[in-house]
Design a protein around this motif. Structure first.
Motif, PDB file in Angstrom:
ATOM      1  N   ASP A  89      33.984 -26.786  30.147  1.00  0.00           N
ATOM      2  CA  ASP A  89      32.929 -27.033  29.159  1.00  0.00           C
ATOM      3  C   ASP A  89      31.782 -27.798  29.810  1.00  0.00           C
ATOM      4  O   ASP A  89      31.876 -29.009  30.033  1.00  0.00           O
ATOM      5  CB  ASP A  89      33.483 -27.827  27.970  1.00  0.00           C
ATOM      6  CG  ASP A  89      34.466 -27.034  27.139  1.00  0.00           C
ATOM      7  OD1 ASP A  89      34.313 -25.789  27.070  1.00  0.00           O
ATOM      8  OD2 ASP A  89      35.376 -27.638  26.550  1.00  0.00           O
ATOM      9  N   VAL A  90      30.677 -27.077  30.104  1.00  0.00           N
ATOM     10  CA  VAL A  90      29.581 -27.686  30.868  1.00  0.00           C
ATOM     11  C   VAL A  90      28.203 -27.476  30.234  1.00  0.00           C
ATOM     12  O   VAL A  90      27.190 -27.713  30.884  1.00  0.00           O
ATOM     13  CB  VAL A  90      29.564 -27.167  32.330  1.00  0.00           C
ATOM     14  CG1 VAL A  90      30.817 -27.588  33.081  1.00  0.00           C
ATOM     15  CG2 VAL A  90      29.382 -25.652  32.368  1.00  0.00           C
ATOM     16  N   THR A  91      28.146 -27.062  28.980  1.00  0.00           N
ATOM     17  CA  THR A  91      26.836 -26.826  28.368  1.00  0.00           C
ATOM     18  C   THR A  91      25.965 -28.090  28.345  1.00  0.00           C
ATOM     19  O   THR A  91      24.798 -28.026  28.751  1.00  0.00           O
ATOM     20  CB  THR A  91      26.983 -26.210  26.972  1.00  0.00           C
ATOM     21  OG1 THR A  91      27.720 -24.986  27.074  1.00  0.00           O
ATOM     22  CG2 THR A  91      25.634 -25.932  26.345  1.00  0.00           C
ATOM     23  N   PRO A  92      26.476 -29.252  27.912  1.00  0.00           N
ATOM     24  CA  PRO A  92      25.622 -30.444  27.958  1.00  0.00           C
ATOM     25  C   PRO A  92      25.164 -30.787  29.384  1.00  0.00           C
ATOM     26  O   PRO A  92      24.012 -31.164  29.595  1.00  0.00           O
ATOM     27  CB  PRO A  92      26.506 -31.554  27.373  1.00  0.00           C
ATOM     28  CG  PRO A  92      27.464 -30.826  26.478  1.00  0.00           C
ATOM     29  CD  PRO A  92      27.740 -29.531  27.212  1.00  0.00           C
ATOM     30  N   GLU A  93      26.056 -30.634  30.357  1.00  0.00           N
ATOM     31  CA  GLU A  93      25.691 -30.924  31.748  1.00  0.00           C
ATOM     32  C   GLU A  93      24.601 -29.976  32.239  1.00  0.00           C
ATOM     33  O   GLU A  93      23.735 -30.350  33.034  1.00  0.00           O
ATOM     34  CB  GLU A  93      26.918 -30.830  32.667  1.00  0.00           C
ATOM     35  CG  GLU A  93      27.909 -31.964  32.497  1.00  0.00           C
ATOM     36  CD  GLU A  93      28.809 -31.827  31.266  1.00  0.00           C
ATOM     37  OE1 GLU A  93      29.525 -32.794  30.972  1.00  0.00           O
ATOM     38  OE2 GLU A  93      28.807 -30.780  30.591  1.00  0.00           O
ATOM     39  N   ALA A  94      24.640 -28.737  31.768  1.00  0.00           N
ATOM     40  CA  ALA A  94      23.642 -27.752  32.181  1.00  0.00           C
ATOM     41  C   ALA A  94      22.285 -28.004  31.545  1.00  0.00           C
ATOM     42  O   ALA A  94      21.247 -27.848  32.194  1.00  0.00           O
ATOM     43  CB  ALA A  94      24.120 -26.335  31.833  1.00  0.00           C
ATOM     44  N   LEU A  95      22.274 -28.400  30.279  1.00  0.00           N
ATOM     45  CA  LEU A  95      21.009 -28.432  29.541  1.00  0.00           C
ATOM     46  C   LEU A  95      20.395 -29.808  29.336  1.00  0.00           C
ATOM     47  O   LEU A  95      19.163 -29.924  29.305  1.00  0.00           O
ATOM     48  CB  LEU A  95      21.184 -27.718  28.202  1.00  0.00           C
ATOM     49  CG  LEU A  95      21.550 -26.237  28.352  1.00  0.00           C
ATOM     50  CD1 LEU A  95      21.684 -25.589  26.989  1.00  0.00           C
ATOM     51  CD2 LEU A  95      20.535 -25.503  29.214  1.00  0.00           C
ATOM     52  N   GLU A  96      21.191 -30.855  29.202  1.00  0.00           N
ATOM     53  CA  GLU A  96      20.596 -32.174  28.987  1.00  0.00           C
ATOM     54  C   GLU A  96      19.630 -32.589  30.097  1.00  0.00           C
ATOM     55  O   GLU A  96      18.601 -33.200  29.796  1.00  0.00           O
ATOM     56  CB  GLU A  96      21.677 -33.225  28.760  1.00  0.00           C
ATOM     57  CG  GLU A  96      22.300 -33.115  27.377  1.00  0.00           C
ATOM     58  CD  GLU A  96      23.389 -34.139  27.111  1.00  0.00           C
ATOM     59  OE1 GLU A  96      23.979 -34.690  28.077  1.00  0.00           O
ATOM     60  OE2 GLU A  96      23.669 -34.389  25.923  1.00  0.00           O
ATOM     61  N   PRO A  97      19.881 -32.263  31.369  1.00  0.00           N
ATOM     62  CA  PRO A  97      18.895 -32.629  32.398  1.00  0.00           C
ATOM     63  C   PRO A  97      17.539 -31.926  32.219  1.00  0.00           C
ATOM     64  O   PRO A  97      16.539 -32.383  32.772  1.00  0.00           O
ATOM     65  CB  PRO A  97      19.558 -32.193  33.712  1.00  0.00           C
ATOM     66  CG  PRO A  97      21.019 -32.215  33.423  1.00  0.00           C
ATOM     67  CD  PRO A  97      21.130 -31.769  31.975  1.00  0.00           C
ATOM     68  N   LEU A  98      17.502 -30.859  31.444  1.00  0.00           N
ATOM     69  CA  LEU A  98      16.248 -30.140  31.192  1.00  0.00           C
ATOM     70  C   LEU A  98      15.452 -30.766  30.045  1.00  0.00           C
ATOM     71  O   LEU A  98      14.276 -30.448  29.869  1.00  0.00           O
ATOM     72  CB  LEU A  98      16.532 -28.673  30.866  1.00  0.00           C
ATOM     73  CG  LEU A  98      17.327 -27.881  31.901  1.00  0.00           C
ATOM     74  CD1 LEU A  98      17.527 -26.452  31.419  1.00  0.00           C
ATOM     75  CD2 LEU A  98      16.658 -27.907  33.264  1.00  0.00           C
ATOM     76  N   PHE A  99      16.085 -31.634  29.259  1.00  0.00           N
ATOM     77  CA  PHE A  99      15.419 -32.227  28.097  1.00  0.00           C
ATOM     78  C   PHE A  99      14.325 -33.189  28.528  1.00  0.00           C
ATOM     79  O   PHE A  99      14.547 -34.078  29.354  1.00  0.00           O
ATOM     80  CB  PHE A  99      16.406 -33.002  27.211  1.00  0.00           C
ATOM     81  CG  PHE A  99      17.464 -32.187  26.519  1.00  0.00           C
ATOM     82  CD1 PHE A  99      17.448 -30.803  26.511  1.00  0.00           C
ATOM     83  CD2 PHE A  99      18.499 -32.828  25.859  1.00  0.00           C
ATOM     84  CE1 PHE A  99      18.421 -30.067  25.853  1.00  0.00           C
ATOM     85  CE2 PHE A  99      19.485 -32.106  25.196  1.00  0.00           C
ATOM     86  CZ  PHE A  99      19.448 -30.724  25.197  1.00  0.00           C
ATOM     87  N   ASP A 100      13.143 -33.030  27.943  1.00  0.00           N
ATOM     88  CA  ASP A 100      12.078 -34.016  28.107  1.00  0.00           C
ATOM     89  C   ASP A 100      12.325 -35.184  27.157  1.00  0.00           C
ATOM     90  O   ASP A 100      11.995 -36.328  27.473  1.00  0.00           O
ATOM     91  CB  ASP A 100      10.712 -33.386  27.814  1.00  0.00           C
ATOM     92  CG  ASP A 100      10.410 -32.239  28.766  1.00  0.00           C
ATOM     93  OD1 ASP A 100      10.587 -32.422  29.986  1.00  0.00           O
ATOM     94  OD2 ASP A 100      10.020 -31.160  28.278  1.00  0.00           O
ATOM     95  N   LYS A 101      12.896 -34.872  26.004  1.00  0.00           N
ATOM     96  CA  LYS A 101      13.268 -35.879  25.009  1.00  0.00           C
ATOM     97  C   LYS A 101      14.564 -35.444  24.354  1.00  0.00           C
ATOM     98  O   LYS A 101      14.730 -34.277  24.026  1.00  0.00           O
ATOM     99  CB  LYS A 101      12.186 -36.024  23.927  1.00  0.00           C
ATOM    100  CG  LYS A 101      10.881 -36.569  24.450  1.00  0.00           C
ATOM    101  CD  LYS A 101       9.901 -36.780  23.334  1.00  0.00           C
ATOM    102  CE  LYS A 101       8.616 -37.354  23.929  1.00  0.00           C
ATOM    103  NZ  LYS A 101       7.654 -37.712  22.907  1.00  0.00           N
TER     104      LYS A 101
END
Length: 182
Positions: A89-101
């Motif tokens: 399960d890696v969805t947060p690891e994949a996408l949170e670094p892309l968040f500006d906020k």
């Protein structure tokens, strides 16, 4: 549980949404959660521009989501799956670094709503959301129940231009909507 205030005198502004299912076992034919999301989104008056499935892999997830973030026609990305505690399960690891906020309140509200449905089992979700390159991103667990809870209990209202006292519509550049503070 939550108070929803829809101003029926206003017209809904339809959004363009992309759906990504993260799974090592599903296909478009048997992705019940993605199909349910698509159905609920369209029933709410929005348009699904794309729907895909990728394996539980950081690079694969980003490989689909990053072009969506660059697409000026996509306002919102909703993922389903990959938010649990299993090693894959890696969805947060994949996408949170892309968040500006980060949209920290999303996780809080999702868990409150979900707890009313499934009790303490909601703790096993790392549902998250953020704003990435002017695109709203919501990461939901992979079950149909979690997708229903996330959409019906939280996301649907914040993507409804008629929701008062505020919603996310003013944050979507494609719409160039001036804030309505009446």
């Amino acid at each position: 549980m939550f108070k929803f205030n829809i101003d029926e005198s206003k017209t809904l502004i339809p959004l363009h949404i992309a759906i990504l299912a993260v799974s090592d076992t599903r296909t478009l034919e048997n992705d019940d959660s993605g199909a349910l999301l698509k159905s609920m989104i369209e029933e709410s008056g929005h348009k699904v521009l794309d729907r895909q499935i990728v394996k539980d892999d950081v690079d694969a997830i980003r490989g689909v989501v990053e072009p969506w973030l660059a697409d000026e026609n996509i306002d919102v990305v909703i993922t389903t799956g990959g938010t649990g505690f299993a090693k894959r399960d890696v969805t947060p690891e994949a996408l949170e670094p892309l968040f500006d906020k980060r949209i920290d309140g999303f996780s809080v509200l999702f868990h409150q709503y979900s707890a009313a449905q499934i009790g303490t089992s909601t703790l096993q979700s790392r549902a998250t959301a953020g704003l990435a390159r002017d695109t709203l991103v919501f990461c939901l667990p992979g079950s149909k129940g979690a997708c229903r809870d996330g959409w019906q209990g939280v996301i649907n209202y914040q993507l409804d231009s008629r929701h008062k006292p505020c919603n996310f519509i003013d944050n979507i550049p494609r719409l160039n909507v001036a804030p309505d503070h009446d």
